[in-house]
Scaffold this active site. Structure first.
Site, PDB file in Angstrom:
ATOM      1  N   ASP A  44      35.213  37.180  -4.381  1.00 30.22           N
ATOM      2  CA  ASP A  44      35.625  37.269  -2.980  1.00 30.22           C
ATOM      3  C   ASP A  44      36.164  38.667  -2.731  1.00 30.22           C
ATOM      4  O   ASP A  44      36.646  39.326  -3.665  1.00 30.22           O
ATOM      5  CB  ASP A  44      36.701  36.194  -2.657  1.00 30.22           C
ATOM      6  CG  ASP A  44      36.664  35.760  -1.203  1.00 30.22           C
ATOM      7  OD1 ASP A  44      36.814  36.620  -0.325  1.00 30.22           O
ATOM      8  OD2 ASP A  44      36.472  34.563  -0.943  1.00 30.22           O
ATOM      9  N   ASP A  71      32.856  42.703  -3.357  1.00 25.43           N
ATOM     10  CA  ASP A  71      32.264  42.761  -2.017  1.00 25.43           C
ATOM     11  C   ASP A  71      30.763  42.611  -2.205  1.00 25.43           C
ATOM     12  O   ASP A  71      30.093  43.501  -2.743  1.00 25.43           O
ATOM     13  CB  ASP A  71      32.591  44.110  -1.364  1.00 25.43           C
ATOM     14  CG  ASP A  71      31.945  44.233   0.008  1.00 25.43           C
ATOM     15  OD1 ASP A  71      31.118  43.361   0.371  1.00 25.43           O
ATOM     16  OD2 ASP A  71      32.255  45.209   0.715  1.00 25.43           O
ATOM     17  N   ASN A  98      28.139  31.219  -1.168  1.00 27.41           N
ATOM     18  CA  ASN A  98      28.931  30.518  -0.144  1.00 27.41           C
ATOM     19  C   ASN A  98      29.608  31.486   0.839  1.00 27.41           C
ATOM     20  O   ASN A  98      29.979  31.088   1.932  1.00 27.41           O
ATOM     21  CB  ASN A  98      29.975  29.653  -0.886  1.00 27.41           C
ATOM     22  CG  ASN A  98      31.092  29.183  -0.002  1.00 27.41           C
ATOM     23  OD1 ASN A  98      30.908  28.273   0.806  1.00 27.41           O
ATOM     24  ND2 ASN A  98      32.262  29.808  -0.115  1.00 27.41           N
ATOM     25  N   TYR A 182      25.106  34.879  13.339  1.00 17.91           N
ATOM     26  CA  TYR A 182      25.360  33.825  12.344  1.00 17.91           C
ATOM     27  C   TYR A 182      24.177  32.853  12.316  1.00 17.91           C
ATOM     28  O   TYR A 182      23.664  32.498  11.253  1.00 17.91           O
ATOM     29  CB  TYR A 182      26.659  33.098  12.709  1.00 17.91           C
ATOM     30  CG  TYR A 182      27.082  31.997  11.765  1.00 17.91           C
ATOM     31  CD1 TYR A 182      27.806  32.282  10.606  1.00 17.91           C
ATOM     32  CD2 TYR A 182      26.776  30.658  12.029  1.00 17.91           C
ATOM     33  CE1 TYR A 182      28.218  31.265   9.749  1.00 17.91           C
ATOM     34  CE2 TYR A 182      27.178  29.639  11.178  1.00 17.91           C
ATOM     35  CZ  TYR A 182      27.894  29.948  10.033  1.00 17.91           C
ATOM     36  OH  TYR A 182      28.298  28.934   9.179  1.00 17.91           O
ATOM     37  N   LYS A 186      21.897  32.486   9.057  1.00 16.98           N
ATOM     38  CA  LYS A 186      21.869  31.204   8.341  1.00 16.98           C
ATOM     39  C   LYS A 186      20.460  30.611   8.347  1.00 16.98           C
ATOM     40  O   LYS A 186      20.053  29.963   7.375  1.00 16.98           O
ATOM     41  CB  LYS A 186      22.878  30.230   8.956  1.00 16.98           C
ATOM     42  CG  LYS A 186      24.317  30.603   8.659  1.00 16.98           C
ATOM     43  CD  LYS A 186      24.619  30.413   7.180  1.00 16.98           C
ATOM     44  CE  LYS A 186      25.983  30.900   6.778  1.00 16.98           C
ATOM     45  NZ  LYS A 186      26.296  30.678   5.360  1.00 16.98           N
TER      46      LYS A 186
END
Ligand SMILES: NC(=O)c1ccc[n+]([C@@H]2O[C@H](COP(=O)([O-])OP(=O)(O)OC[C@H]3O[C@@H](n4cnc5c(N)ncnc54)[C@H](O)[C@@H]3O)[C@@H](O)[C@H]2O)c1
Length: 272
Positions: A44, A71, A98, A182, A186
């Protein structure tokens, strides 16, 4: 329980890298898989002390967990960290992509991400695609070679209900619209999943997507939660922990004949 079917769900001692693992869903996945005996590696790029404190929380539950500051838009860092995991633990069995830019609705970080589409800032669009889609690709590129060599491995990309259906923008505030970047990124994650699955299938490496519906973060207003709940067949949002069984299925041999596909858990929203 002692059935053969139950044993297929084992992730005992599997080395599992979870990107965005310090976040809301990432921590749930880390906990579920860690309590099932996996070695968890969180990647993360959040605040470093927060990242370390999330790893401590998991270790306090006797979960084997390390956290690394990664990153995932930085190819050099991603490759370096993948190599460090392989050096330390010998392999990456499962990569869960994720991480995404997915701030809670109405939060300060989310403000620009709900802009009208004809005015959507192009730099923000690029940034979201860079994290949500290209970052996923970079992590697969880094993890896949050792999976190919070992002829074994699982890649799980976390998609979104908005990869299959458009957002019903009536649930957001006046003049607010779910990020078009987004939705595009996705949707791209599903294509990326199929493409990589086709490429890696001959090596026995499986690539799937998990497509969840809404599990709003705790800080989200009751009003929003109510509106969101009305859009699916079950009339509610997902509860924390409710995706854990699906993740265990997708990461383990229980899903051994599944690749290039998605598991949808959206309360029936996309079937309506
Ligand atoms: N929460 C939901 O209702 C929901 C619904 C559908 C899909 N999803 C998907 O589930 C995943 C997790 O979402 P969440 O709700 O837990 O969000 P979250 O914001 O809590 O978690 C995302 C994590 O990704 C990390 N991240 C962002 N950019 C990064 C980068 N460049 N490098 C490394 N890490 C980075 C963040 O620091 C954060 O910890 C996302 O892919 C999201 O699209 C969530």
């Amino acid at each position: 329980m002692n059935s053969e079917a139950y044993k297929m769900f084992s992730v005992e001692n599997k080395v599992i890298v979870i990107t965005g693992g310090a976040g809301f869903l990432g921590m749930q996945f880390a906990k579920a898989l860690g309590l099932a005996g996996a070695q968890i590696v969180i990647w993360d790029n959040c605040d470093f002390s927060f990242l370390q404190s999330q790893a401590v929380l998991l270790r306090q539950k006797n979960i084997k967990c390390i956290a690394q500051d990664v990153d995932l838009t930085d190819m050099v860092v991603v490759n370096k960290m993948a190599n460090s995991v392989i050096e330390k633990f010998d392999r990456i069995d499962v990569l869960i992509n994720n991480a995404a830019l997915n701030p809670a609705v109405d939060s300060a970080e989310a403000e620009q991400m709900f802009s009208p589409y004809e005015k959507y800032p192009v730099d923000l669009f690029k940034k979201e695609v860079e994290v949500d889609l290209i970052g996923t690709h970079l992590c697969i590129q880094a993890a896949a070679p050792q999976m190919i060599k070992r002829r074994s491995g699982v890649i799980l990309n976390i998609s979104s209900e908005y990869a299959n259906i458009a957002a019903d923008n009536r649930i957001y505030g006046e003049g607010q619209f779910k990020s078009i970047a987004y939705i595009a990124a996705k949707s791209g994650v599903l294509g990326l999943t199929r493409g990589w699955a086709s490429y890696l299938g001959e090596y026995g490496v499986r690539v799937n997507a998990f497509t969840p519906g809404g599990m709003p973060k705790p800080e989200v207003s009751e009003e929003f939660r109510r509106k969101y709940s009305s859009l699916n067949m079950l009339g509610r949002t997902a509860n924390p922990g409710e995706y854990d069984g699906a993740i265990l299925f997708l990461c383990s041999d229980a899903s051994s004949f599944m690749t290039g596909n998605q598991l949808v858990m959206d309360g029936g929203k996309s079937a309506w």
